[in-house]
Design an enzyme around this catalytic site. Sequence first.
Site, PDB file in Angstrom:
ATOM      1  N   LYS A 112     -10.771  -8.021  -8.029  1.00  0.00           N
ATOM      2  CA  LYS A 112      -9.793  -8.876  -8.263  1.00  0.00           C
ATOM      3  C   LYS A 112     -10.439 -10.212  -8.603  1.00  0.00           C
ATOM      4  CE  LYS A 112      -8.082  -8.575  -3.232  1.00  0.00           C
ATOM      5  NZ  LYS A 112      -8.957  -9.088  -2.673  1.00  0.00           N
ATOM      6  N   LYS A 172     -21.961 -13.305  -1.349  1.00  0.00           N
ATOM      7  CA  LYS A 172     -20.964 -14.292  -1.255  1.00  0.00           C
ATOM      8  C   LYS A 172     -21.648 -15.499  -1.226  1.00  0.00           C
ATOM      9  CE  LYS A 172     -16.596 -12.161  -0.974  1.00  0.00           C
ATOM     10  NZ  LYS A 172     -15.339 -12.025  -0.527  1.00  0.00           N
ATOM     11  N   LYS A 189     -17.588  -2.242 -10.026  1.00  0.00           N
ATOM     12  CA  LYS A 189     -16.120  -1.837  -9.621  1.00  0.00           C
ATOM     13  C   LYS A 189     -15.231  -2.677  -9.982  1.00  0.00           C
ATOM     14  CE  LYS A 189     -15.548  -4.248  -5.382  1.00  0.00           C
ATOM     15  NZ  LYS A 189     -14.734  -4.130  -3.907  1.00  0.00           N
TER      16      LYS A 189
HETATM   17  P1  ATP Z   1     -13.022  -9.454  -4.333  1.00  0.00           P
HETATM   18  O1  ATP Z   1     -13.146  -9.253  -5.533  1.00  0.00           O
HETATM   19  O2  ATP Z   1     -12.270 -10.909  -4.306  1.00  0.00           O
HETATM   20  O3  ATP Z   1     -14.233  -9.425  -3.615  1.00  0.00           O
HETATM   21  P2  ATP Z   1     -11.875  -6.802  -3.989  1.00  0.00           P
HETATM   22  O4  ATP Z   1     -11.020  -6.483  -5.102  1.00  0.00           O
HETATM   23  O5  ATP Z   1     -13.162  -6.352  -3.771  1.00  0.00           O
HETATM   24  O6  ATP Z   1     -11.763  -8.396  -3.608  1.00  0.00           O
HETATM   25  P3  ATP Z   1     -11.141  -6.600  -1.170  1.00  0.00           P
HETATM   26  O7  ATP Z   1      -9.975  -7.629  -0.883  1.00  0.00           O
HETATM   27  O8  ATP Z   1     -12.351  -6.715  -0.787  1.00  0.00           O
HETATM   28  O9  ATP Z   1     -10.894  -6.288  -2.823  1.00  0.00           O
HETATM   29  O10 ATP Z   1     -10.686  -4.867  -0.620  1.00  0.00           O
HETATM   30  C1  ATP Z   1      -9.418  -4.743  -0.506  1.00  0.00           C
HETATM   31  C2  ATP Z   1      -9.606  -3.117  -0.167  1.00  0.00           C
HETATM   32  O11 ATP Z   1      -9.566  -2.504  -1.430  1.00  0.00           O
HETATM   33  C3  ATP Z   1     -10.733  -2.535   0.300  1.00  0.00           C
HETATM   34  O12 ATP Z   1     -10.605  -1.691   1.484  1.00  0.00           O
HETATM   35  C4  ATP Z   1     -11.724  -2.231  -0.564  1.00  0.00           C
HETATM   36  O13 ATP Z   1     -12.685  -1.203  -0.193  1.00  0.00           O
HETATM   37  C5  ATP Z   1     -10.628  -1.692  -1.618  1.00  0.00           C
HETATM   38  N1  ATP Z   1     -11.189  -1.839  -3.068  1.00  0.00           N
HETATM   39  C6  ATP Z   1     -11.488  -2.944  -3.845  1.00  0.00           C
HETATM   40  N2  ATP Z   1     -11.813  -2.610  -4.831  1.00  0.00           N
HETATM   41  C7  ATP Z   1     -12.022  -1.212  -4.965  1.00  0.00           C
HETATM   42  C8  ATP Z   1     -12.320  -0.551  -6.225  1.00  0.00           C
HETATM   43  N3  ATP Z   1     -12.441  -0.796  -7.532  1.00  0.00           N
HETATM   44  N4  ATP Z   1     -11.845   0.893  -6.123  1.00  0.00           N
HETATM   45  C9  ATP Z   1     -11.605   1.129  -4.891  1.00  0.00           C
HETATM   46  N5  ATP Z   1     -11.191   0.597  -3.693  1.00  0.00           N
HETATM   47  C10 ATP Z   1     -11.388  -0.870  -3.931  1.00  0.00           C
END
Ligand code: ATP
Length: 334
Positions: A200, A115, A197
């Site tokens: 969002k 980050k 992965k």
């Molecule tokens: P950002 O893109 O803002 O980093 P993110 O989409 O990775 O966000 P988080 O808010 O960090 O999401 O995660 C929320 C939850 O969703 C966490 O428990 C994370 O492990 C899970 N998660 C996020 N992306 C995935 C994915 N692609 N597959 C499975 N689980 C996920």
Amino acid sequence: MIGDKKVLFSGMQATGNLTLGNYLGALKNWVKLSDEYECFYSVVDEHSITVRQDPAVLRKRSRALLTLYIAAGLDPEKNCIYYQSHVSAHAELAWILNCFTYMGELSRMTQFKDKSAKHADNINAGLFTYPVLMASDILLYQADVVPVGIDQRQHLEITRDIAQRFNSIYGEVFTIPDAYYGKAGAKIMSLQDPTKKMSKSDENPNGSIYLMDDPDTIIRKFKRAVTDSEAQILYREEQPGIHNLIDIYSVCTGKTPDEVVKEFDGRGYGDFKLAVGEAVVGQLKPLQEEAARIEKDKAYLDGIIKNNAEKAGYFANKTLRKVQKKVGFPERVR
Ligand code: ATP
Ligand code: LTN
């Protein structure tokens, strides 16, 4: 323990529109675990401001996220669903635990490194101490289990280290939490780059299915999903795009990857992509309808927000008072 149940804590940031990855990897598991444990599910808005946010957008997204928790099937009468910022004990415990966490430990966190590379113009102290606030979230409720994706492993480990360090000085104050990584859907990959992965915060909206995407958009994104030229539907690492589609279909339908491979034996990628898209539409439709319904009932939602913040505050303050006493803060005069 609360009553005869073990305690579960988890949270999500309202930093973007939730994706299918967040749903299949996290939310869906939360719902499965919610009968077994006494659960606290927080919208961790204090974590969100480690990256600059538009205030109006953050407020709107936080409410939408809280609504989604309920729409996904978490009963807010049984599960404590609340905003982190409504329970001041989180920030108060974080200050104390900051004094029990080393700079060296925090410097090793890969999320901080990622980050700070991404937001080089705003490497603030909150971004650095983010894991301490997360540890406070978990330890305040004496959580036994914390369901998260694999990407949060380091943060869970530092939480355990901080808790053990504190306990070794002051006695058994904190429960040492265990991480829970769900098997199915543990990592849903981007539809445009299946080695990355689904996230969002991805700039390319075609890589992610958002939980609020309409059926046409979902089908279109699946039709465009990046695959390969092997022209066979097999579940293997060499075909990451197809592998990811099989995972998604498998979590949505409850079939095993082997069963999916058999079902589509001899069929083309076009057919398969359409079937995956339709399975996802089928999963998301009830969720979207339920979210729209709850959102309209302002009084109901406000009541949940108020009552659950009070409930969370009750448990959080019990731990906080104990910690304050242990470190030597003066007793309150009643
Ligand atoms: P950002 O893109 O803002 O980093 P993110 O989409 O990775 O966000 P988080 O808010 O960090 O999401 O995660 C929320 C939850 O969703 C966490 O428990 C994370 O492990 C899970 N998660 C996020 N992306 C995935 C994915 N692609 N597959 C499975 N689980 C996920
Ligand atoms: N860091 C987590 C969100 C989070 C969390 C928590 C998860 C904040 N506090 C406590 C579990 C327990 C994330 O980005 N997914």
